[in-house]
Design a protein around this motif. Sequence first.
Motif, short mmCIF file in Angstrom:
data_model
loop_
_atom_site.label_atom_id
_atom_site.label_comp_id
_atom_site.label_asym_id
_atom_site.label_seq_id
_atom_site.Cartn_x
_atom_site.Cartn_y
_atom_site.Cartn_z
N ILE A 13 0.84 -1.20 0.00
CA ILE A 13 0.00 0.00 0.00
C ILE A 13 0.87 1.25 0.00
N ASP A 14 1.93 1.24 0.82
CA ASP A 14 2.84 2.38 0.86
C ASP A 14 3.53 2.58 -0.49
N ARG A 16 2.38 1.69 -3.48
CA ARG A 16 1.39 2.21 -4.44
C ARG A 16 1.11 3.69 -4.20
N ASP A 17 1.01 4.08 -2.93
CA ASP A 17 0.79 5.49 -2.61
C ASP A 17 1.94 6.35 -3.07
N SER A 46 -3.48 4.93 -10.23
CA SER A 46 -3.87 4.13 -9.07
C SER A 46 -4.88 3.06 -9.42
N PHE A 48 -6.16 1.44 -6.76
CA PHE A 48 -7.02 1.61 -5.59
C PHE A 48 -6.68 2.96 -4.97
N TRP A 49 -7.68 3.78 -4.75
CA TRP A 49 -7.46 5.13 -4.24
C TRP A 49 -8.10 5.27 -2.87
N ARG A 50 -7.29 5.57 -1.90
CA ARG A 50 -7.79 5.80 -0.55
C ARG A 50 -8.07 7.29 -0.37
N PRO A 51 -9.08 7.66 0.42
CA PRO A 51 -9.38 9.09 0.60
C PRO A 51 -8.23 9.89 1.19
N GLY A 52 -7.43 9.28 2.05
CA GLY A 52 -6.30 9.99 2.63
C GLY A 52 -5.20 10.33 1.63
N LEU A 53 -5.24 9.67 0.48
CA LEU A 53 -4.22 9.91 -0.54
C LEU A 53 -4.47 11.21 -1.32
N ASN A 54 -5.68 11.74 -1.25
CA ASN A 54 -5.99 12.99 -1.96
C ASN A 54 -5.05 14.11 -1.57
#
Length: 137
Positions: A13-14, A16-17, A46, A48-54
Amino acid sequence: KSFASKFLFGTDIDKRDLISCGAAAGVSAAFGAPIGGMLFALEEVSSFWRPGLNWRAFFAAAVSNFTVLAMLACVQNGNCGTLKKTGLIEFVGHTGTEIGVFDMVNLFCFVVLGICGGLIGAAFNHINVALTKFRNR
């Protein structure tokens, strides 16, 4: 294991972010558009996009854009502190004052195009739903 692999890039995950933030920063630096860089990373990079990544992607894009503008001013003009350029890639024939200035005729054409595009999109969705219901019978 090294410090970076243990604490910074420990999980997939890290990683990808980090790739998403790097893509956002690269597009922002090239075109001078931090929001465009973030949206590019959201749509194209991405899986998969997490909201915190915005905010992380936008911050990376904004910092890279500011850094490029500051470096270009110092290197090209020798005048550090003036941020007059828009990015590494500038489109020929457009200055900063010309972009965004339209006649009323142009604005009317944009509204008509928007309405037509919306109607065509709504018709497409309606036909798609009808075809899906027909196939499921």
